[in-house]
Write a protein that holds these residues in place. Sequence first.
Motif, PDB file in Angstrom:
ATOM      1  N   ARG A  70     -12.970  10.188  -5.579  1.00 36.17           N
ATOM      2  CA  ARG A  70     -13.036   9.849  -4.157  1.00 36.17           C
ATOM      3  C   ARG A  70     -12.582   8.405  -3.891  1.00 36.17           C
ATOM      4  O   ARG A  70     -13.135   7.713  -3.023  1.00 36.17           O
ATOM      5  N   LEU A  71     -11.587   7.927  -4.621  1.00 36.56           N
ATOM      6  CA  LEU A  71     -11.109   6.566  -4.440  1.00 36.56           C
ATOM      7  C   LEU A  71     -10.117   6.498  -3.283  1.00 36.56           C
ATOM      8  O   LEU A  71      -9.213   7.320  -3.180  1.00 36.56           O
ATOM      9  N   PRO A  72     -10.248   5.512  -2.395  1.00 36.12           N
ATOM     10  CA  PRO A  72      -9.245   5.332  -1.345  1.00 36.12           C
ATOM     11  C   PRO A  72      -7.934   4.846  -1.948  1.00 36.12           C
ATOM     12  O   PRO A  72      -7.929   4.110  -2.944  1.00 36.12           O
ATOM     13  N   VAL A  73      -6.820   5.261  -1.328  1.00 38.17           N
ATOM     14  CA  VAL A  73      -5.494   4.929  -1.862  1.00 38.17           C
ATOM     15  C   VAL A  73      -4.679   4.244  -0.776  1.00 38.17           C
ATOM     16  O   VAL A  73      -4.570   4.739   0.353  1.00 38.17           O
ATOM     17  N   PHE A  74      -4.090   3.097  -1.141  1.00 41.07           N
ATOM     18  CA  PHE A  74      -3.203   2.333  -0.268  1.00 41.07           C
ATOM     19  C   PHE A  74      -1.807   2.440  -0.858  1.00 41.07           C
ATOM     20  O   PHE A  74      -1.519   1.878  -1.918  1.00 41.07           O
ATOM     21  N   GLY A  75      -0.928   3.185  -0.192  1.00 41.73           N
ATOM     22  CA  GLY A  75       0.419   3.382  -0.701  1.00 41.73           C
ATOM     23  C   GLY A  75       1.383   2.345  -0.165  1.00 41.73           C
ATOM     24  O   GLY A  75       1.311   1.956   1.008  1.00 41.73           O
ATOM     25  N   MET A  76       2.297   1.880  -1.026  1.00 40.33           N
ATOM     26  CA  MET A  76       3.344   0.932  -0.609  1.00 40.33           C
ATOM     27  C   MET A  76       4.687   1.561  -0.943  1.00 40.33           C
ATOM     28  O   MET A  76       4.936   1.974  -2.090  1.00 40.33           O
ATOM     29  N   ASN A  77       5.548   1.636   0.059  1.00 41.03           N
ATOM     30  CA  ASN A  77       6.768   2.440  -0.051  1.00 41.03           C
ATOM     31  C   ASN A  77       7.845   1.776  -0.911  1.00 41.03           C
ATOM     32  O   ASN A  77       8.349   0.707  -0.596  1.00 41.03           O
ATOM     33  N   LEU A  78       8.180   2.457  -1.990  1.00 40.60           N
ATOM     34  CA  LEU A  78       9.324   2.093  -2.816  1.00 40.60           C
ATOM     35  C   LEU A  78      10.119   3.356  -3.119  1.00 40.60           C
ATOM     36  O   LEU A  78      10.776   3.469  -4.153  1.00 40.60           O
ATOM     37  N   GLY A  79      10.040   4.303  -2.177  1.00 42.08           N
ATOM     38  CA  GLY A  79      10.792   5.544  -2.291  1.00 42.08           C
ATOM     39  C   GLY A  79      11.802   5.658  -1.166  1.00 42.08           C
ATOM     40  O   GLY A  79      12.378   4.659  -0.725  1.00 42.08           O
TER      41      GLY A  79
END
Length: 264
Positions: free
Chosen positions: A67-76
């Motif tokens: 249940r960990l929150p995820v912060f995505g950073m775009n490199l796609g």
Amino acid sequence: MSKPTLSSSLNPEKAAFVAARTVAAQRALAELSDRYSPVPLDEAEVIVALGGDGFLLHALHRFLPRRLPVFGMNLGTVGFLMNEYRAEGLDDCLRQAVAMTLTPLRMRAETAEGEIVIALAINEVSLLRESRQAASLRIKVDGVVRLDPLACDGALVATPAGSTAYNLSAHGPILPMDAGVLALTPVSPFRPRRWRGALLPRAACIEFEVLEPYKRPVSAVADFHEVRDVRRVTVQEAADSPITLLFDPEHHLEERILREQFLA
């Protein structure tokens, strides 16, 4: 789906980094690791995922049990579920991030040989023909037959978060995050030719029965988990498996989905 809320309780000092294997993502991982002090994955309270939307989906599945929150950073490429990549001020970004709770779908697939496979989907569960012949499906909603048969290339059930992905490409509707519905969308329907899908209550149980599983084989896919040669597939919300995504306040997911409906 929940309304976006501030995630001020996050501790940036307990962040761990994961990255796709692309050159850009690995370069960003090295840069962030030099600037900050990431913790080991087993000590993390928040995950920073570096890559594209596909990598983010893998990360969300990977860390769902914790249940960990995820912060995505775009490199796609598209980065619809991601934030803009910037190396400066990551601690402040995490403190000021807006949290959005997503509810995935649970797929229960029964194969023609009797095997049962259960998998979760954040975007959609899709059924797709495996051969040159159209799939033939019977569709039930909460135990009531609603379509019998549907001749098609396939069909899918999408969450609001996934409604702008495969569902939109199949001419399904874009769903606001708080709409409280799921999209049931056909893929290249042949009969009935003019059926364009349905909006269903989020608590609905959708059942697909493959009418000719040996002559017209069908696969079922929950995000990226594929099950071949299915006979019956049920799809319901997995309310017991919430997922938390983090966004910059000015670019949270609810706003992105709303904006997507006005693009030409």
